[in-house]
Design an enzyme around this catalytic site. Structure first.
Site, short mmCIF file in Angstrom:
data_model
loop_
_atom_site.label_atom_id
_atom_site.label_comp_id
_atom_site.label_asym_id
_atom_site.label_seq_id
_atom_site.Cartn_x
_atom_site.Cartn_y
_atom_site.Cartn_z
N HIS A 192 -1.86 3.22 -5.98
CA HIS A 192 -2.55 1.95 -5.76
C HIS A 192 -2.68 1.14 -7.05
CE1 HIS A 192 -4.87 -0.54 -2.95
NE2 HIS A 192 -5.58 -0.90 -4.00
N TYR A 235 -10.15 -9.28 -6.40
CA TYR A 235 -9.19 -9.31 -7.50
C TYR A 235 -9.44 -10.46 -8.46
CZ TYR A 235 -6.44 -5.68 -5.23
OH TYR A 235 -6.02 -4.50 -4.69
N HIS A 271 -4.16 -8.72 3.60
CA HIS A 271 -5.60 -8.63 3.81
C HIS A 271 -6.01 -9.50 5.01
CE1 HIS A 271 -6.44 -7.49 -0.66
NE2 HIS A 271 -6.11 -6.45 0.07
N ARG A 312 0.87 -1.17 0.00
CA ARG A 312 0.00 0.00 0.00
C ARG A 312 0.90 1.23 0.00
NH1 ARG A 312 -2.06 -3.46 4.15
NH2 ARG A 312 -4.16 -4.27 3.68
N LYS A 357 -2.12 -2.49 8.14
CA LYS A 357 -3.25 -2.05 8.95
C LYS A 357 -3.25 -2.77 10.29
CE LYS A 357 -6.30 -0.83 5.11
NZ LYS A 357 -7.61 -1.06 4.46
N ARG A 389 -0.04 -1.56 -6.94
CA ARG A 389 -0.41 -2.68 -6.04
C ARG A 389 -1.52 -3.50 -6.69
NH1 ARG A 389 -1.10 -4.41 -0.47
NH2 ARG A 389 -3.29 -4.61 0.13
#
Length: 289
Positions: free
Chosen positions: A232, A267, A258, A140, A164, A235
């Site tokens: 992005h 995706y 994720h 990211r 995250k 990515r």
């Protein structure tokens, strides 16, 4: 059409008729409130709304998917009330997510971007290192600009970005990507007179900002003549190309950081679209004369 009033009616419907939790209703309200700035509800105005949402969320697939879900429910509610002049089926009949996601660059386009970045000056090498982190490692933009020297293990070929929830993960680094990052760190980075330990630096030797990263990406992709190319996008292209090459979805989930497989599964749709476009472009029966 009083869109704010219609939204209030819909939220009341979700509470009384659907018996949804307060937290879920608040999420719908957060997603749909920006739509109230529109003066009408039409396919064009909704396209404009979704495009703005895409930019606001830096083209994150999970955020866009949630907005599409919220919007779909609201529009079907209005259709039942006979308050729409178009059918939501016209809006959602074909997969729409692709339109609002960042551009997925082809492998050839990615190669062109790398080839066109000068590797004989400090700015070119800085930009090359940034794009390697975005595309070759699939980071990211927040992870790339916050990555510190201690997070890169050049000898072992690993990087450990902080994602995250302050969670670290292992991402392999090999081949040309490792070579370029090693050149940047060992031979060119000092030319910026670093004042921080982040890998990527701005002109003043400090951490590069998100705005600065956007400008770098736009400068090096303008020749492609495509809209919506963002950090992005690289990515996004990383994920799409990995799937097209046969990577297992759960491995990709780990590499992307994720928490939920459902986010990575977005995706798979994009991979199918990518494969279709590549077939259309390269197959001799599909090529335009």
């Amino acid at each position: 059409m009083d869109i704010p009033a219609l939204l209030k009616d819909y939220l009341r419907y979700l509470a009384l008729e659907k018996n949804l939790s307060r937290q879920t209703i608040d999420s719908y309200e957060t997603d749909l409130t920006p739509l109230c700035t529109q003066t009408e509800l039409s396919i064009n105005s909704i396209d404009e709304f979704l495009s703005e949402r895409a930019k606001a969320f830096d083209y994150k697939p999970s955020s866009l998917a949630r907005h599409l879900s919220s919007l779909r429910g609201f529009l079907y509610y209005l259709e039942e009330k006979q308050l729409l002049e178009f059918s939501p089926e016209n809006l959602f009949a074909a997969p729409r997510l692709e339109k609002y996601l960042p551009q997925c660059l082809s492998i050839d386009e990615i190669a062109q971007v790398f080839e066109n970045i000068p590797s004989n000056d400090k700015f070119g090498m800085r930009d090359l290192a940034l794009i390697e982190l975005l595309y070759s490692a699939g980071l990211r933009i927040s992870e790339a600009i916050q990555l510190k020297l201690e997070h890169i293990q050049l000898d072992n070929g690993w990087i450990t970005p902080v994602g995250k929830g302050n969670k670290q993960r292992l991402v392999p680094l090999a081949g040309k990507a490792k070579e370029n990052l090693e050149l940047w760190i060992k031979e060119w980075r000092q030319a910026f007179k670093p004042k921080t330990d982040t890998v990527i630096l701005n002109f003043h030797g400090k951490k590069l900002s998100r705005v600065g990263a956007w400008k770098i990406i736009q400068a090096h992709t303008a020749f492609l003549g495509k809209d919506s190319i963002s950090p992005h996008s690289f990515r996004h292209s990383f994920a799409t190309h990995c799937l097209a090459g046969g990577m297992d979805l759960r491995i990709l989930q780990e590499l992307l950081g994720h928490a939920n497989l459902s986010t990575t599964q977005i995706y798979t749709h994009m991979d199918n679209s990518f494969l279709k476009s590549e077939h259309h472009h390269f197959h001799p029966r599909e090529k335009k004369s």
